[in-house]
Design an enzyme around this catalytic site. Structure first.
Site, PDB file in Angstrom:
ATOM      1  N   ARG A 222       0.737  -0.908  -0.451  1.00  0.00           N
ATOM      2  CA  ARG A 222      -0.058   0.051   0.526  1.00  0.00           C
ATOM      3  C   ARG A 222       0.471   1.044   0.109  1.00  0.00           C
ATOM      4  NH1 ARG A 222      -3.361  -2.704  -1.354  1.00  0.00           N
ATOM      5  NH2 ARG A 222      -5.178  -3.127  -0.940  1.00  0.00           N
ATOM      6  N   HIS A 270      -0.709  -0.405  -9.953  1.00  0.00           N
ATOM      7  CA  HIS A 270      -1.351  -1.162  -9.186  1.00  0.00           C
ATOM      8  C   HIS A 270      -1.130  -2.539 -10.265  1.00  0.00           C
ATOM      9  CE1 HIS A 270      -3.936  -1.797  -5.310  1.00  0.00           C
ATOM     10  NE2 HIS A 270      -3.318  -2.530  -5.627  1.00  0.00           N
TER      11      HIS A 270
HETATM   12  P1  NDP Z   1      -1.659 -12.006   4.784  1.00  0.00           P
HETATM   13  O1  NDP Z   1      -2.634 -10.685   5.822  1.00  0.00           O
HETATM   14  O2  NDP Z   1      -1.674 -13.051   4.241  1.00  0.00           O
HETATM   15  O3  NDP Z   1      -0.168 -11.356   5.037  1.00  0.00           O
HETATM   16  C1  NDP Z   1       0.969 -10.513   6.389  1.00  0.00           C
HETATM   17  C2  NDP Z   1       2.024 -10.421   6.636  1.00  0.00           C
HETATM   18  O4  NDP Z   1       2.081 -10.289   7.304  1.00  0.00           O
HETATM   19  C3  NDP Z   1       2.521 -12.107   7.881  1.00  0.00           C
HETATM   20  O5  NDP Z   1       3.545 -12.734   6.993  1.00  0.00           O
HETATM   21  C4  NDP Z   1       1.600 -11.216   8.584  1.00  0.00           C
HETATM   22  O6  NDP Z   1       2.729 -11.320   9.664  1.00  0.00           O
HETATM   23  C5  NDP Z   1       3.061  -9.861   8.121  1.00  0.00           C
HETATM   24  N1  NDP Z   1       2.570  -8.649   9.274  1.00  0.00           N
HETATM   25  C6  NDP Z   1       1.267  -8.214   9.348  1.00  0.00           C
HETATM   26  N2  NDP Z   1       1.482  -7.061  10.304  1.00  0.00           N
HETATM   27  C7  NDP Z   1       3.160  -6.937  10.210  1.00  0.00           C
HETATM   28  C8  NDP Z   1       3.830  -6.388  11.466  1.00  0.00           C
HETATM   29  N3  NDP Z   1       3.438  -5.038  12.232  1.00  0.00           N
HETATM   30  N4  NDP Z   1       5.190  -6.515  11.740  1.00  0.00           N
HETATM   31  C9  NDP Z   1       5.705  -7.626  11.059  1.00  0.00           C
HETATM   32  N5  NDP Z   1       5.463  -8.011  10.165  1.00  0.00           N
HETATM   33  C10 NDP Z   1       3.604  -8.429  10.187  1.00  0.00           C
HETATM   34  O7  NDP Z   1      -1.740 -10.541   3.033  1.00  0.00           O
HETATM   35  P2  NDP Z   1      -1.511 -10.848   1.934  1.00  0.00           P
HETATM   36  O8  NDP Z   1       0.437 -11.783   1.712  1.00  0.00           O
HETATM   37  O9  NDP Z   1      -2.783 -11.757   1.579  1.00  0.00           O
HETATM   38  O10 NDP Z   1      -1.312  -9.540   1.268  1.00  0.00           O
HETATM   39  C11 NDP Z   1      -0.354  -8.388   2.154  1.00  0.00           C
HETATM   40  C12 NDP Z   1      -0.811  -7.680   1.602  1.00  0.00           C
HETATM   41  O11 NDP Z   1      -0.570  -7.381   0.059  1.00  0.00           O
HETATM   42  C13 NDP Z   1      -2.399  -6.644   1.613  1.00  0.00           C
HETATM   43  O12 NDP Z   1      -2.674  -6.867   2.257  1.00  0.00           O
HETATM   44  C14 NDP Z   1      -2.062  -5.930   0.638  1.00  0.00           C
HETATM   45  O13 NDP Z   1      -2.119  -4.947   0.995  1.00  0.00           O
HETATM   46  C15 NDP Z   1      -1.174  -6.288  -0.966  1.00  0.00           C
HETATM   47  N6  NDP Z   1      -1.497  -6.459  -1.812  1.00  0.00           N
HETATM   48  C16 NDP Z   1      -1.760  -5.102  -2.732  1.00  0.00           C
HETATM   49  C17 NDP Z   1      -1.567  -5.967  -4.627  1.00  0.00           C
HETATM   50  C18 NDP Z   1      -1.786  -4.881  -5.818  1.00  0.00           C
HETATM   51  O14 NDP Z   1      -1.594  -5.763  -6.904  1.00  0.00           O
HETATM   52  N7  NDP Z   1      -0.209  -4.152  -5.728  1.00  0.00           N
HETATM   53  C19 NDP Z   1      -2.785  -7.366  -4.476  1.00  0.00           C
HETATM   54  C20 NDP Z   1      -3.048  -7.859  -3.595  1.00  0.00           C
HETATM   55  C21 NDP Z   1      -2.724  -7.559  -2.087  1.00  0.00           C
HETATM   56  P3  NDP Z   1       1.981 -12.949  10.346  1.00  0.00           P
HETATM   57  O15 NDP Z   1       2.895 -14.991   9.400  1.00  0.00           O
HETATM   58  O16 NDP Z   1       2.955 -12.913  11.300  1.00  0.00           O
HETATM   59  O17 NDP Z   1       0.821 -12.959  10.728  1.00  0.00           O
HETATM   60  C1  OXD Z   2      -5.955  -6.426  -3.151  1.00  0.00           C
HETATM   61  C2  OXD Z   2      -4.701  -4.859  -3.826  1.00  0.00           C
HETATM   62  O1  OXD Z   2      -5.358  -5.769  -1.644  1.00  0.00           O
HETATM   63  O2  OXD Z   2      -5.216  -5.925  -5.479  1.00  0.00           O
HETATM   64  O3  OXD Z   2      -6.211  -7.591  -3.780  1.00  0.00           O
HETATM   65  O4  OXD Z   2      -4.658  -4.362  -3.803  1.00  0.00           O
END
Ligand code: NDP
Ligand code: OXD
Length: 307
Positions: A222, A270
Site C-alpha cells: 500500500r 497497481h
Molecule cells: P497476509 O495477511 O496473508 O500476510 C501479511 C503478512 O505480513 C504476514 O506474514 C504477517 O505476519 C505480516 N505482518 C503483519 N503485520 C506485521 C507487523 N506489524 N510486523 C511484521 N510483519 C507483519 O497478506 P497477503 O500476503 O495476502 O497480502 C499482503 C498485502 O499485499 C495486502 O494487505 C495488500 O495490501 C497487498 N496486495 C497488493 C496487491 C497489488 O496488486 N499491488 C495485490 C494483492 C495484495 P504473520 O505471518 O506473523 O501474521
Molecule cells: C488487493 C489489491 O488488496 O489488489 O487485492 O491491492
C-alpha cells in the site's frame, strides 16, 4: 439473502456477471440503488465510511481484494465478520512481478533502459543472483510465495513477519532486531505487509538507513507504507539505488505527480497482481453459501490484528 456491491466510486460492475453466474437467483444490487442498504452481504473495496454501519440487515462484509485496510479504516465499521480474497494465482502473479523487479535492479536494467534512451552503449559488471540478497517484508499468503519464488530463482532470501515463521531455504526474522538482520545485506527490499497502524509509514529513513548502499525498494502493498520524502532523500543522496512503486496513497497517481519523473523511480499502475473476476466471485459465492448454511467462513480476517 440479498447482496450489495459497495464502493464509493462505483466501478465494481466487472464482478456483476460472475457473481450472478456463481449465485443464480440471489438478488445483487449496487449501492446506492434502492434496496442495496437492506442487503445481508456487502461486497466492497472502498465504501464511504458510515455506509456499512447503516445497513441494518448486514451479516457479512466481503472485500473484493486481498487487503482490507480500506474497510478497517472506517471507525464505524460494524462488528461483523470481514472476509478477504486469498488466491494462489494472485500470489504467483506477484511472484512474477517481484522477480522481474529484483532482476531490474540486480541486472541493472534501470541503468540500461536509461542509457538506451540516450543511445549509450555501456556494459556493467553482472552480479549473480546468488550474491544478491533480497528481503521480503511480510510472509503471508502472498509474501511467502514471493519469497519462495525468489529462493527458487537462486536469490538468498530473508523474510520478516510479526510471528515466527519457518520456511525451508528462507532466513526468517521477527521484531525490530530481526528487521535489522533481514535488511543488513539486502540489495532489494520488497514490501508485502498489510496496511495497519503498526505498518503505516514503515518504509522510512530509519528503515532505509539499515540497508546497504545501493539497495532498491519494491513496493507492492500500500502507498501508505511509504514515507515518500524519506525515499526521495535516500535516492537523491545516493544511499539507495531506486524504487519500483506499484501502489500509492492516492490512485491513480496524478499526472502532475513529480514521482513519475524522479530519476531512479519506476511507476506501475497497481497491477503487480490482479485476481480474475471469476475467482473473486467464486470465493465470495462460497462464503455466501457458508453463511446461509451456518458453516465456518473462509479467509476471515482478525480484526484485532488489523489483517
Ligand atoms: P497476509 O495477511 O496473508 O500476510 C501479511 C503478512 O505480513 C504476514 O506474514 C504477517 O505476519 C505480516 N505482518 C503483519 N503485520 C506485521 C507487523 N506489524 N510486523 C511484521 N510483519 C507483519 O497478506 P497477503 O500476503 O495476502 O497480502 C499482503 C498485502 O499485499 C495486502 O494487505 C495488500 O495490501 C497487498 N496486495 C497488493 C496487491 C497489488 O496488486 N499491488 C495485490 C494483492 C495484495 P504473520 O505471518 O506473523 O501474521
Ligand atoms: C488487493 C489489491 O488488496 O489488489 O487485492 O491491492
Amino acid at each position: 439473502m440479498r447482496l450489495a456491491l459497495i464502493n464509493r466510486d462505483g466501478g465494481l460492475d466487472f464482478l456483476e456477471e460472475r457473481l450472478r453466474e456463481a449465485l443464480p437467483g440471489i438478488p445483487l444490487l449496487t449501492w446506492p440503488e434502492d434496496g442495496a442498504m437492506d442487503a445481508e452481504v456487502a461486497i466492497c473495496w472502498d465504501p464511504l465510511p458510515g455506509t456499512l454501519r447503516d445497513m441494518r440487515n448486514l451479516r457479512l462484509i466481503h472485500s473484493i481484494g486481498a487487503g482490507v485496510d480500506k474497510l478497517l479504516a472506517d471507525p464505524t465499521l460494524p462488528d461483523l465478520p470481514v472476509c478477504r480474497i486469498r488466491d494462489h494465482d494472485l500470489a504467483r502473479a506477484m511472484g512474477e512481478y517481484c522477480l522481474w523487479a529484483t532482476i531490474w535492479f540486480q541486472r541493472q536494467f534501470d541503468r540500461i533502459v536509461l542509457n538506451a534512451r540516450s543511445k549509450i552503449w555501456e556494459r556493467f559488471v553482472q552480479r549473480p543472483a546468488a550474491e544478491t540478497p533480497v528481503c521480503v517484508l511480510g510472509l503471508g499468503a502472498i509474501g511467502r510465495h514471493v519469497a519462495e519464488q525468489l529462493r527458487d530463482a537462486g536469490y538468498p532470501v530473508h523474510g520478516w513477519s510479526r510471528t515466527a515463521r519457518d520456511i525451508p531455504g528462507i532466513t526468517c526474522h521477527t521484531g525490530q532486531d530481526g528487521m535489522h538482520a533481514a535488511l543488513a545485506d539486502a540489495l532489494v527490499v520488497i514490501c508485502l505487509l498489510p496496511l495497519t497502524p503498526e505498518t503505516h509509514g514503515i518504509l522510512n529513513s530509519r528503515l532505509f538507513a539499515q540497508l546497504p548502499e545501493g539497495a532498491g525498494l519494491v513496493l507492492c502493498s500500500r502507498g501508505e507504507h511509504l514515507a515518500r520524502d524519506d525515499l526521495l532523500e535516500a535516492i537523491r543522496s545516493g544511499h539507495m539505488r531506486g524504487a519500483v512503486l506499484d501502489v500509492f496513497d492516492r490512485e491513480p497517481l496524478s499526472t502532475e505527480d513529480p514521482l513519475w519523473e524522479e530519476p531512479g523511480v519506476l511507476i506501475t499502475p497497481h497491477m503487480s497482481a490482479l485476481t480474475k473476476p471469476r475467482r473473486i466471485a467464486e470465493q465470495i459465492a462460497d462464503n455466501v453459501r457458508r453463511l446461509r448454511e451456518g458453516r465456518q467462513l473462509c479467509n476471515l480476517i482478525d480484526r484485532s490484528r488489523g489483517y
